[in-house]
Design a protein around this motif. Structure first.
Motif, PDB file in Angstrom:
ATOM      1  N   GLY A 174       0.831  -1.210   0.000  1.00 20.31           N
ATOM      2  CA  GLY A 174       0.000   0.000   0.000  1.00 20.31           C
ATOM      3  C   GLY A 174       0.861   1.255   0.000  1.00 20.31           C
ATOM      4  O   GLY A 174       0.598   2.209  -0.734  1.00 20.31           O
ATOM      5  N   ALA A 175       1.915   1.239   0.832  1.00 16.54           N
ATOM      6  CA  ALA A 175       2.818   2.391   0.907  1.00 16.54           C
ATOM      7  C   ALA A 175       3.519   2.616  -0.433  1.00 16.54           C
ATOM      8  O   ALA A 175       3.643   3.751  -0.906  1.00 16.54           O
ATOM      9  CB  ALA A 175       3.852   2.160   2.014  1.00 16.54           C
ATOM     10  N   ALA A 178       1.162   4.044  -3.090  1.00 16.64           N
ATOM     11  CA  ALA A 178       0.923   5.469  -2.842  1.00 16.64           C
ATOM     12  C   ALA A 178       2.122   6.299  -3.284  1.00 16.64           C
ATOM     13  O   ALA A 178       1.967   7.330  -3.948  1.00 16.64           O
ATOM     14  CB  ALA A 178       0.630   5.694  -1.361  1.00 16.64           C
ATOM     15  N   ALA A 179       3.343   5.833  -2.942  1.00 16.44           N
ATOM     16  CA  ALA A 179       4.550   6.592  -3.297  1.00 16.44           C
ATOM     17  C   ALA A 179       4.684   6.711  -4.813  1.00 16.44           C
ATOM     18  O   ALA A 179       5.024   7.777  -5.343  1.00 16.44           O
ATOM     19  CB  ALA A 179       5.786   5.905  -2.705  1.00 16.44           C
ATOM     20  N   ILE A 182       1.896   9.242  -6.196  1.00 14.98           N
ATOM     21  CA  ILE A 182       1.888  10.655  -5.797  1.00 14.98           C
ATOM     22  C   ILE A 182       2.281  11.602  -6.946  1.00 14.98           C
ATOM     23  O   ILE A 182       1.593  12.596  -7.184  1.00 14.98           O
ATOM     24  CB  ILE A 182       2.778  10.882  -4.547  1.00 14.98           C
ATOM     25  N   PRO A 190      -3.823   8.639  -4.608  1.00 16.54           N
ATOM     26  CA  PRO A 190      -2.863   7.603  -4.187  1.00 16.54           C
ATOM     27  C   PRO A 190      -3.382   6.723  -3.060  1.00 16.54           C
ATOM     28  O   PRO A 190      -3.156   5.514  -3.059  1.00 16.54           O
ATOM     29  CB  PRO A 190      -1.644   8.425  -3.734  1.00 16.54           C
ATOM     30  N   VAL A 191      -4.112   7.315  -2.116  1.00 14.99           N
ATOM     31  CA  VAL A 191      -4.640   6.547  -0.986  1.00 14.99           C
ATOM     32  C   VAL A 191      -5.679   5.534  -1.471  1.00 14.99           C
ATOM     33  O   VAL A 191      -5.699   4.377  -1.037  1.00 14.99           O
ATOM     34  CB  VAL A 191      -5.252   7.492   0.075  1.00 14.99           C
ATOM     35  N   ALA A 194      -4.120   2.572  -3.250  1.00 17.56           N
ATOM     36  CA  ALA A 194      -3.447   1.655  -2.330  1.00 17.56           C
ATOM     37  C   ALA A 194      -4.369   0.524  -1.882  1.00 17.56           C
ATOM     38  O   ALA A 194      -3.900  -0.552  -1.509  1.00 17.56           O
ATOM     39  CB  ALA A 194      -2.920   2.423  -1.119  1.00 17.56           C
TER      40      ALA A 194
END
Lengths: 209, 105
Positions: A174-175, A178-179, A182, A190-191, A194
């Motif tokens: 998920g992280a 999102a990265a 972005i 992005p959230v 994820a």
């Protein structure tokens, strides 16, 4: 007591986060009174604070709110709530009340649910008000590092949910999603992207069964 | 925040109604509708990548770019404290203090 201290600390942080994101004190308190589900509230102010669109903010809050539906199903099998009291029980259906009701001894699930619900509601809203008033009075959120308090709050919440290696992989995926998203998508998107990180784990479970 | 105050109120009301509807649905619909194993797993797992994504967005997002600033320093402190199982308020306050110090020097 442990839950009380945690809810108080979490509520203070939410109040501060709401004002830091650009909401008024009244709007921040309205979220705690009406939405009353912590992770959804944090997600909503997080997306708005990052300049996200209204639709992305609402969608993030709803995705995080879906687990309350399953909590309600589980609570429905534990405690007999009929008629208009269901409308009230629904608003109090959150992590803490479900945890206490399912952990309560036989026959005390109802007492545990209503007592936890009432005390968390009062504490959460009181703490939100204090946090919002405090942040509104303190001035420049950046100089005080309040913008760094928000990711720290999400991390602490995340740590409570990540217990196994498979869930750690979901968190890291998920992280990463999102990265990567972005630079290429509007704030808030992005959230939402994820959320796709859960797909492989769900499909894999199906093959095993 | 890019929204007007009335836009923000609309977001608050719509999200509140939607989340309340999600809670009420669990009390109102027959339990067997929501018993599917994959549905259960999805709802339990969903918060995990969303929270992880929120950590990244709140700590590293700039205007359509990844940026490394004082927030990252605050997050590093928070990671250490979470691994040490520090209480919630300690984690949050220490992260804020670390970022404030980094900005001041």
């Amino acid at each position: 007591m442990g839950i009380g201290a945690a809810v108080g600390a979490y509520g203070l942080s939410f109040g501060a986060a709401g004002v830091t994101a650009g909401l008024s004190t009244l709007q921040t308190c309205a979220l705690s009174l009406l939405l009353f589900t912590g992770a959804s509230q944090f997600a909503l102010v997080g997306v708005l604070g990052a300049g996200g669109a209204a639709v992305a903010a609402v969608a993030g809050a709803l995705l995080l709110g879906t687990r309350n539906t399953l909590y309600a199903v589980r609570l429905g099998t534990l405690l007999p709530v009929r008629g208009p009291r269901r409308l009230l029980a629904a608003q109090l259906t959150i992590d803490e009340t479900t945890g206490m009701a399912t952990a309560a001894p036989e026959g005390l699930a109802g007492t545990a649910f209503w007592a936890t619900g009432a005390s968390v509601y009062v504490l959460w809203n009181g703490a939100t008000l204090l946090g919002a008033l405090g942040a509104a009075r303190l001035g420049d959120p950046g100089a005080l590092g309040l913008d760094a308090a928000v990711p720290a709050a999400f991390l602490a919440l995340l740590a409570l949910q990540v217990r196994a290696r498979s869930t750690l992989a979901v968190a890291l995926s998920g992280a990463l999603i999102a990265a990567l998203a972005i630079p290429f998508t509007p704030a808030g998107v992005p959230v939402l992207l994820a959320a796709l990180a859960v797909v492989p784990l769900i499909l894999r479970r199906r093959r095993e069964t | 925040m890019d929204l007007s105050p009335s836009g923000a109120w609309l977001v608050i009301v719509v999200a509140s109604l939607g989340c309340y509807a999600l809670k009420l649905a669990g009390w109102a619909v027959p339990a067997r509708w929501l018993e599917g194993e994959r549905l259960q797993r999805a709802a339990v797992l969903l918060p995990i990548p969303l929270l992880a994504a929120l950590v990244v967005v709140q700590a590293f997002a700039g205007d359509r770019a990844l940026v490394l600033d004082a927030r990252a320093g605050g997050l590093a402190v928070a990671v250490v404290l979470v691994l040490l199982r520090a209480p919630f308020l300690v984690v949050v306050l220490a992260a804020a203090a670390a970022a404030a110090v980094l900005r001041a020097v």
